[in-house]
Design a protein around this motif. Structure first.
Motif, mmCIF file in Angstrom:
data_model
loop_
_atom_site.group_PDB
_atom_site.id
_atom_site.type_symbol
_atom_site.label_atom_id
_atom_site.label_comp_id
_atom_site.label_asym_id
_atom_site.label_seq_id
_atom_site.Cartn_x
_atom_site.Cartn_y
_atom_site.Cartn_z
ATOM 1 N N SER A 20 0.834 -1.201 0.000
ATOM 2 C CA SER A 20 0.000 0.000 0.000
ATOM 3 C C SER A 20 0.872 1.256 0.000
ATOM 4 O O SER A 20 0.588 2.218 -0.716
ATOM 5 C CB SER A 20 -0.942 0.014 1.209
ATOM 6 N N ILE A 21 1.941 1.244 0.792
ATOM 7 C CA ILE A 21 2.885 2.369 0.804
ATOM 8 C C ILE A 21 3.558 2.484 -0.564
ATOM 9 O O ILE A 21 3.645 3.568 -1.137
ATOM 10 C CB ILE A 21 3.935 2.187 1.921
ATOM 11 N N PHE A 22 4.022 1.353 -1.090
ATOM 12 C CA PHE A 22 4.699 1.320 -2.394
ATOM 13 C C PHE A 22 3.790 1.880 -3.491
ATOM 14 O O PHE A 22 4.195 2.753 -4.264
ATOM 15 C CB PHE A 22 5.103 -0.123 -2.703
ATOM 16 N N LEU A 23 2.556 1.398 -3.571
ATOM 17 C CA LEU A 23 1.653 1.808 -4.644
ATOM 18 C C LEU A 23 1.212 3.260 -4.507
ATOM 19 O O LEU A 23 1.003 3.946 -5.510
ATOM 20 C CB LEU A 23 0.448 0.881 -4.702
ATOM 21 N N LYS A 24 1.110 3.757 -3.287
ATOM 22 C CA LYS A 24 0.725 5.155 -3.074
ATOM 23 C C LYS A 24 1.781 6.104 -3.631
ATOM 24 O O LYS A 24 1.470 7.222 -4.019
ATOM 25 C CB LYS A 24 0.506 5.408 -1.582
ATOM 26 N N ARG A 30 1.742 13.589 -14.830
ATOM 27 C CA ARG A 30 0.847 14.747 -14.678
ATOM 28 C C ARG A 30 0.551 15.055 -13.208
ATOM 29 O O ARG A 30 0.047 16.123 -12.877
ATOM 30 C CB ARG A 30 -0.441 14.543 -15.466
ATOM 31 N N GLU A 31 0.862 14.108 -12.320
ATOM 32 C CA GLU A 31 0.652 14.310 -10.888
ATOM 33 C C GLU A 31 1.971 14.373 -10.130
ATOM 34 O O GLU A 31 2.021 14.122 -8.932
ATOM 35 C CB GLU A 31 -0.241 13.203 -10.329
ATOM 36 N N GLY A 32 3.059 14.682 -10.835
ATOM 37 C CA GLY A 32 4.353 14.850 -10.182
ATOM 38 C C GLY A 32 5.237 13.627 -10.186
ATOM 39 O O GLY A 32 6.355 13.673 -9.692
ATOM 40 N N GLY A 33 4.771 12.506 -10.713
ATOM 41 C CA GLY A 33 5.597 11.300 -10.778
ATOM 42 C C GLY A 33 6.697 11.438 -11.812
ATOM 43 O O GLY A 33 6.572 12.189 -12.778
ATOM 44 N N PRO A 37 12.415 14.692 -6.379
ATOM 45 C CA PRO A 37 11.740 15.406 -5.301
ATOM 46 C C PRO A 37 12.241 16.847 -5.199
ATOM 47 O O PRO A 37 13.407 17.128 -5.464
ATOM 48 C CB PRO A 37 12.117 14.629 -4.039
ATOM 49 N N HIS A 38 11.352 17.727 -4.826
ATOM 50 C CA HIS A 38 11.736 19.120 -4.611
ATOM 51 C C HIS A 38 11.149 19.571 -3.283
ATOM 52 O O HIS A 38 10.581 18.765 -2.547
ATOM 53 C CB HIS A 38 11.262 19.997 -5.776
ATOM 54 N N GLY A 39 11.313 20.791 -2.958
ATOM 55 C CA GLY A 39 10.817 21.288 -1.675
ATOM 56 C C GLY A 39 11.589 20.677 -0.519
ATOM 57 O O GLY A 39 12.799 20.386 -0.635
ATOM 58 N N LEU A 40 10.905 20.467 0.587
ATOM 59 C CA LEU A 40 11.546 19.962 1.808
ATOM 60 C C LEU A 40 12.175 18.589 1.615
ATOM 61 O O LEU A 40 13.290 18.334 2.086
ATOM 62 C CB LEU A 40 10.529 19.921 2.951
#
Length: 117
Positions: A20-24, A30-33, A37-40
């Motif tokens: 569940s963690i992996f798939l999330k 289009r959704e950032g995938g 990583p950016h930000g914090l």
């Protein structure tokens, strides 16, 4: 067939939690995938590992060292207030390595992948 018991259900239950963690964490572009990583989170990766490339190399090395199957995790250690890389065997959840670890990213190290030519 062995009757259901808490002992023989553990791999199914913890496997569900881990996946569940992996798939999330999988997301279309289009959704950032597919983007670093950016930000914090991007700052924390650079601060604790030197760069995204160094984190990827560390996670690859840790994952390759897992025997048969397990997980390699990028975790937030709430006590140390830092990112860490941990591994767990089989379907064991990250909490088995410490209650202070929170897993934003988990990668399944699947033994069948070793059979690919």
């Amino acid at each position: 067939m062995e009757p259901a018991s808490p002992k023989n259900q553990k791999p199914s239950i913890t496997g569900h939690v881990n996946h569940s963690i992996f798939l999330k964490n999988l997301a279309p572009s289009r959704e950032g995938g597919g983007e670093p990583p950016h930000g914090l989170l991007g700052w924390a990766i650079d601060h604790h590992f030197g760069s995204m490339e160094k984190l990827v190399a560390k996670m690859n090395a840790e994952g390759a060292a897992v025997q048969l199957s397990g997980w390699v995790w990028l975790a937030v250690d709430k006590e140390l207030k830092r990112l860490v890389v941990e591994t767990t065997a089989n379907q064991d959840p990250l909490v088995t390595k410490g209650a202070s670890l929170v897993p934003p990213v988990g990668i399944d190290v699947w033994e069948h992948a070793y059979y690919l030519q």
